[in-house]
Motif scaffolding. Structure first.
Motif, PDB file in Angstrom:
ATOM      1  N   UNK A 211       0.822  -1.215   0.000  1.00 18.83           N
ATOM      2  CA  UNK A 211       0.000   0.000   0.000  1.00 18.83           C
ATOM      3  C   UNK A 211       0.848   1.254   0.000  1.00 18.83           C
ATOM      4  N   UNK A 212       2.076   1.169  -0.495  1.00 18.67           N
ATOM      5  CA  UNK A 212       2.942   2.338  -0.489  1.00 18.67           C
ATOM      6  C   UNK A 212       2.439   3.394  -1.469  1.00 18.67           C
ATOM      7  N   UNK A 213       2.820   4.620  -1.225  1.00 25.30           N
ATOM      8  CA  UNK A 213       2.454   5.739  -2.084  1.00 25.30           C
ATOM      9  C   UNK A 213       3.184   5.591  -3.420  1.00 25.30           C
ATOM     10  N   UNK A 214       2.474   5.513  -4.553  1.00 27.90           N
ATOM     11  CA  UNK A 214       3.145   5.310  -5.844  1.00 27.90           C
ATOM     12  C   UNK A 214       4.048   6.473  -6.249  1.00 27.90           C
ATOM     13  N   UNK A 215       3.894   7.643  -5.610  1.00 30.25           N
ATOM     14  CA  UNK A 215       4.736   8.789  -5.936  1.00 30.25           C
ATOM     15  C   UNK A 215       5.800   9.063  -4.876  1.00 30.25           C
ATOM     16  N   UNK A 216       5.915   8.176  -3.912  1.00 34.23           N
ATOM     17  CA  UNK A 216       6.947   8.319  -2.891  1.00 34.23           C
ATOM     18  C   UNK A 216       8.189   7.586  -3.386  1.00 34.23           C
ATOM     19  N   UNK A 217       8.946   8.249  -4.269  1.00 36.67           N
ATOM     20  CA  UNK A 217      10.068   7.608  -4.937  1.00 36.67           C
ATOM     21  C   UNK A 217      11.173   7.262  -3.937  1.00 36.67           C
ATOM     22  N   UNK A 218      11.601   6.009  -3.961  1.00 37.21           N
ATOM     23  CA  UNK A 218      12.682   5.584  -3.071  1.00 37.21           C
ATOM     24  C   UNK A 218      13.991   5.411  -3.826  1.00 37.21           C
ATOM     25  N   UNK A 219      13.905   5.190  -5.123  1.00 41.61           N
ATOM     26  CA  UNK A 219      15.118   4.973  -5.908  1.00 41.61           C
ATOM     27  C   UNK A 219      14.872   5.420  -7.347  1.00 41.61           C
ATOM     28  N   UNK A 220      15.958   5.457  -8.114  1.00 42.29           N
ATOM     29  CA  UNK A 220      15.864   5.962  -9.487  1.00 42.29           C
ATOM     30  C   UNK A 220      14.903   5.143 -10.333  1.00 42.29           C
ATOM     31  N   UNK A 221      14.834   3.846 -10.087  1.00 41.40           N
ATOM     32  CA  UNK A 221      13.929   2.990 -10.862  1.00 41.40           C
ATOM     33  C   UNK A 221      12.472   3.417 -10.686  1.00 41.40           C
ATOM     34  N   UNK A 222      12.115   3.924  -9.508  1.00 39.14           N
ATOM     35  CA  UNK A 222      10.746   4.388  -9.264  1.00 39.14           C
ATOM     36  C   UNK A 222      10.424   5.598 -10.135  1.00 39.14           C
ATOM     37  N   UNK A 223      11.390   6.524 -10.248  1.00 41.94           N
ATOM     38  CA  UNK A 223      11.179   7.714 -11.074  1.00 41.94           C
ATOM     39  C   UNK A 223      11.012   7.314 -12.537  1.00 41.94           C
ATOM     40  N   UNK A 224      11.867   6.422 -13.015  1.00 42.38           N
ATOM     41  CA  UNK A 224      11.786   5.995 -14.413  1.00 42.38           C
ATOM     42  C   UNK A 224      10.473   5.269 -14.699  1.00 42.38           C
ATOM     43  N   UNK A 225      10.010   4.477 -13.741  1.00 41.64           N
ATOM     44  CA  UNK A 225       8.753   3.751 -13.926  1.00 41.64           C
ATOM     45  C   UNK A 225       7.575   4.711 -14.040  1.00 41.64           C
TER      46      UNK A 225
END
Length: 443
Positions: A211-225
């Motif tokens: 249930x994590x926040x989809x915009x709470x980027x933890x790493x570069x891969x999250x931003x690219x996704x």
């Protein structure tokens, strides 16, 4: 003589084989042998819950109507409860299925003519199917926490039943985040997979969603996704798109821009480099460096810029199914948005269908970023006074009380992350709003 007879027989056999096309995968002409749903198709058809359109046609991309959905759900209910299907067509053909579905709580009321004949929405069929499965057979194999499915409203009537199908491994979502796409029509190929997983537990899928926040980027891969896909840009004080950026998985992007004066649309391509401005070494990048290619594709010879710009991600939110990225241009030179639209702080939007999972703030006073206003509804994302997000990155719709007058304020204060002080009553209605005006910044 024998050779001639053999040749005639061989010729006849070849003629017959050419005259009658061979059935493709699954016994249907229109099913590709590599189709993702092929492993479900035989199970779905042999169960008697779904069949072809006739003449060897399955029509995998066709949607199903409300009446067809009721038939499928009613037959599922009878098969799982009684071990076989005895329901048959009536007059009209769906009458017996409708009566069974109402009697056994699969639907609450008879569908009207609009719902009977038009495509059923995905969540509506999912709700019927879950209600058709006897409670004693709803074996959950996945731990899917509330709030993990990103595009289900917390108040949707079908929400609990959709979650049950995810937890049973019957549904897995349409993308890597588990999106349900509840309000889109459902295709027959998807129905085949759904049906097969209902009747055969071995086909059900174990997986995990958090249930994590989809915009709470933890790493570069999250931003690219998040970047992957098409984004639109509307100039300040406008709801009409004037630029489109499509990012690919490998970091390349294509840009289409509509010239505000001539109306001509030109295209260009380049690559996006991610960098850190305020972010620490172990944090996700917060800066987009958009570099254009040497040669413009179908662009004007006197193209007014050489770079799309370097932008800091200063705000991000999920608003009414769209991701909003509020950017701030950092490079000193001209760029796409500053030259074409005199905008040094563009906001990019991408449609995802994701929906907020938090609750509105009731009887509270707080700072909030305003992202959208539609009549008496305003979308607010709670924030600090300087605009930093608090909690989940999502704007929630609030009803504005009659005494609050927003029409006299400048349009630019009513969207794109402008910061306000807000007060709500015990019902969660906005009873007071005041924009934060920073005179030192020239606002």
């Amino acid at each position: 003589m024998k050779k001639r007879i053999f040749a005639l027989i061989l010729t006849l056999m070849l003629s017959l084989s050419l005259g009658v096309p061979a059935l493709a995968a699954g016994g249907f002409h229109d099913v590709d042998k590599n189709a993702w749903y092929l492993k479900y198709l035989n199970t779905a058809v042999s169960s008697g819950l779904i069949n072809g359109r006739g003449d060897g046609v399955f029509a995998p991309n066709d949607s199903i109507t409300g009446a067809e959905a009721v038939k499928i759900a009613a037959c599922i209910g009878q098969l799982l409860s009684e071990g076989s299907i005895s329901l048959t067509n009536g007059s009209p053909w769906y009458e017996n299925y409708m009566e069974y579905a109402i009697e056994h709580g699969i639907i609450d009321d008879e569908l009207d003519q609009y719902l009977i004949n038009d495509p059923i929405m995905r969540a509506e069929l999912m709700d019927m199917v879950c209600r058709a499965i006897p409670p004693t057979q709803r074996k959950e194999i996945n731990v899917i926490p509330d709030g993990a499915i990103p595009d289900l409203y917390t108040y949707a009537d079908y929400r609990d039943n959709v979650y049950t199908l995810y937890r049973m491994g019957i549904l897995t979502g349409s993308d890597k985040r588990g999106s349900c796409l509840p309000e889109r029509p459902i295709r027959r190929a998807e129905v085949a997979a759904l049906v097969a997983r209902v009747v055969d537990e071995d086909l059900r899928v174990t997986f995990h969603l958090d249930a994590s926040d989809p915009l709470d980027f933890a790493k570069e891969a999250d931003v690219r996704a998040i970047l992957e896909g098409e984004w639109v840009y509307c100039p300040p004080v406008s709801n009409t798109p004037a630029a489109w950026l499509t990012f690919s998985e490998n970091g390349n992007f294509r840009m289409r821009v509509k010239d505000p004066e001539s109306g001509m649309v030109w295209e260009d391509a380049g690559f996006c480099q991610l960098d850190r401005w305020n972010a620490g070494e172990n944090e996700a990048p917060d800066m987009l460096m958009l570099t254009l290619s040497q040669t413009a594709a179908n662009g004007p010879a006197n193209r007014p810029m050489s770079s799309a710009g370097d932008y800091l991600i200063v705000q991000k939110t999920l608003c009414d199914g769209e991701i909003m990225l509020s950017l701030l241009q950092l490079n000193n030179g001209d760029s796409t948005f500053s030259v074409c639209f005199d905008d040094w702080a563009p906001v990019l939007k991408k449609d995802t269908g994701w929906q907020p999972q938090s609750e509105r703030r009731e009887g509270d006073a707080f700072y909030a970023a305003v992202w959208k206003v539609d009549g008496r509804l305003v979308w607010l994302d709670d924030a600090t006074e300087d605009g930093s997000n608090i909690g989940r990155h999502e704007a929630l719709p609030y009803l504005v009380a009659p005494q609050v007058d927003l029409e006299s304020l400048p349009t630019w204060l009513l969207a794109d992350g402008a910061i306000w002080t807000v007060r709500t009553n015990h019902l969660g209605h906005v009873v007071e709003m005041q924009p934060c005006i920073y005179e030192d910044d020239g606002w």
